[in-house]
Design an enzyme around this catalytic site. Structure first.
Site, PDB file in Angstrom:
ATOM      1  N   ASP A  80       0.829  -1.198   0.000  1.00  0.00           N
ATOM      2  CA  ASP A  80       0.000   0.000   0.000  1.00  0.00           C
ATOM      3  C   ASP A  80       0.868   1.254   0.000  1.00  0.00           C
ATOM      4  OD1 ASP A  80      -2.769   1.155   0.435  1.00  0.00           O
ATOM      5  OD2 ASP A  80      -1.755   1.974   2.198  1.00  0.00           O
TER       6      ASP A  80
ATOM      7  N   GLU B 221       1.365  -0.404  -4.984  1.00  0.00           N
ATOM      8  CA  GLU B 221       0.414   0.630  -5.394  1.00  0.00           C
ATOM      9  C   GLU B 221       1.149   1.956  -5.472  1.00  0.00           C
ATOM     10  OE1 GLU B 221      -3.454   3.028  -3.635  1.00  0.00           O
ATOM     11  OE2 GLU B 221      -1.662   2.590  -2.452  1.00  0.00           O
TER      12      GLU B 221
END
Length: 508
Positions: free
Chosen positions: A212, A241
């Protein structure tokens, strides 16, 4: 017996010239990923349903680990080979999504226990399904115990918001959505995060991390992180990400050792093009692919997606443009499954689940009969059976506004995808110079054959698609009965040999 079976498989290879893709060595680019927000997927254990409120989109809705275990066969039948889960660590109150960490080493009690998660991983592995776990190392929850710990004040950056998204220092050190930002440059903080990441692999045998908020963490941390976690398990997968529209900015993080990224440039173009008809397809999508080839060592492992938990669902995008959602979803999915890269399907896409901005895009899953369930299953079967779709080079054979014919080639296998995203029926003739002589196109979605008739005519109804396997013209007609005859002889011979061995054994 093993020698007999080996000989049988070898003869099948000689007869048909193919090896089942499952029997060949797989890499991560062979995978198809199903993305689940745990709390919103399936309630398998009502005993952990405290503080659940289905009417509040920001409250827990009851999905848990047991609910995923109960649906593993469903996921397998849809053709998925890997599952990406939102974070399972203990979150502070209200953290149904998993991104407000309260304890990095505990499982969120709403979801279940560590033993249940281990069971999920084992049950998934028994079905040849990999597990990718979402991991957050950029920040903690708003009220993490460390914030009040005098000895851990230097574990966080100053309480400064992100003001300039073009200022990399501010992006890395500022607080995203006001969340306490961890200082990975602190040796103690860094060691804690690295040890924690390795512990989850050693303890549960997961297969990968979805990382993340990668761009909010310094690159030197990711370099050490990638080295450390990959030393624990062979072929451990890291997909990051980097939420940015510039492919060069995203690709620069690949130098840190992160294997793959959720491809936001792909998402931006795919959702724009396929959520409405009559948009140019090949020009833009092949342009993204050509850039990826020039930017990445292995662009085939990039994650392609058309919706996720942070953006409006594709269904809503089509509704906002007054389009039929089922029609547009089929077009987008057909392209995504036949394009280079790993398809990532967000739970609920298989039933055209609607949803606007967060948290509306995180509605509770409904399990029901739906046309898209069968369609996605068929796409998964096709992709899992043809290595041209996972390893093949990409070439646009035909392009006009809303109509494209795209070819994927790997070794001696050729797959052609025809997408007609226009509002009228289309017929395209391809010459022998393009396809070659004495070949036929075996339609894999609707199971029909296209042969040479003054050029190969591909007729596609409005707003629909087809995927073709390019074969020798005589193969379809002659190979099947011959293959059946050979297999029948082999089966009879195998039965006779086993029976003869039993008779000899009984005599002795």
């Amino acid at each position: 017996m093993k020698k007999i079976i080996s000989a049988f498989i070898a003869l099948l290879v000689i007869c048909f010239g193919v090896v089942p893709i499952q029997a060949q060595q797989q890499s991560w680019q062979d995978e198809i990923i199903y993305f689940i927000m745990i709390d919103r997927f399936n309630n398998g254990d009502p005993s952990n349903d405290y503080e659940v409120n289905l009417d509040d989109p920001k409250a827990y809705h009851g999905g848990d680990i047991q609910g995923i275990i109960d649906k593993l066969d469903y996921i397998k039948e849809l053709g998925f080979t890997a599952i990406w889960l939102t974070p399972i660590v203990k979150n502070e109150p209200g953290g149904y999504h998993g991104y407000w960490t309260e304890d990095f080493y505990e499982v969120e009690e709403h979801f279940g226990t560590l033993e249940e998660f281990k069971n999920l991983v084992q049950e998934a592995h028994d079905r040849d399904i990999k597990i990718i776990l979402d991991l957050v190392v950029n920040h903690t929850g708003y009220h993490h115990p460390w914030i009040q710990d005098p000895e851990k004040q230097d574990w966080f950056h100053e309480d400064i918001p992100i003001i300039s998204w073009d200022n990399q220092e501010n992006v890395e050190d500022g607080r995203l959505a006001g969340l306490p930002d961890l200082a990975q440059e602190n040796p103690e903080t860094r060691k804690y995060l690295l040890d924690m990441a390795k512990w989850w692999i050693e303890e549960t045998d997961i297969d990968g991390y979805r990382l993340d908020t990668v761009k909010h963490v310094p690159k030197d941390f990711w370099e050490e992180f990638a080295s450390e976690v990959k030393s624990v398990k062979e072929n451990f997968f890291l997909i990051g990400e980097v939420w940015h529209s510039d492919p060069s900015y995203v690709a620069d993080y690949a130098k840190t050792g992160i294997d793959s990224f959720v491809d936001y440039p792909f998402f931006n173009e795919a959702t724009r093009i396929f959520s409405q008809p009559n948009q140019e397809i090949g020009k833009y999508m092949s342009g993204i692919w050509k850039r990826n080839v020039s930017l990445y060592e292995n662009p085939y492992v990039l994650g392609n997606f058309i919706d996720n938990h942070d953006n409006k669902r594709f269904t809503r995008l089509a509704i906002e443009k007054d389009q039929d959602t089922l029609t547009q979803l089929k077009q987008a999915l057909t392209y995504m499954y036949s394009a280079p890269g790993i398809p990532i399907i967000y739970y609920g896409t298989e039933i055209a689940l609607d949803g606007g901005d967060d948290p509306d895009n995180r509605r509770m899953m409904e399990f029901k009969d739906h046309e898209l369930v069968d369609y996605i299953s068929k796409l998964g079967e096709i992709r899992n059976s043809h290595r041209a779709l996972t390893y093949g080079e990409m070439e646009v054979l035909f392009e006009q506004a809303g109509m494209a014919i795209i070819q994927r080639t790997f070794e001696d296998e050729i797959i052609i995808t025809a997408i007609n995203n226009t509002t009228s029926d289309q017929t395209v003739s391809l010459s022998e110079e393009v396809l070659g002589e004495n070949i036929q196109l075996q339609a894999l979605l609707k199971e029909k054959i296209v042969t040479e008739k003054d050029g190969y005519e591909i007729s596609i109804p409005k707003q629909s698609s087809e995927i073709y396997l390019v074969e020798e013209g005589t193969k379809q007609m002659n190979a099947l009965p011959w293959g059946i005859a050979v297999m029948s002889i082999l089966v009879i011979g195998l039965i006779a040999l086993i029976s003869r061995k039993k008779v000899i054994k009984n005599r002795n």
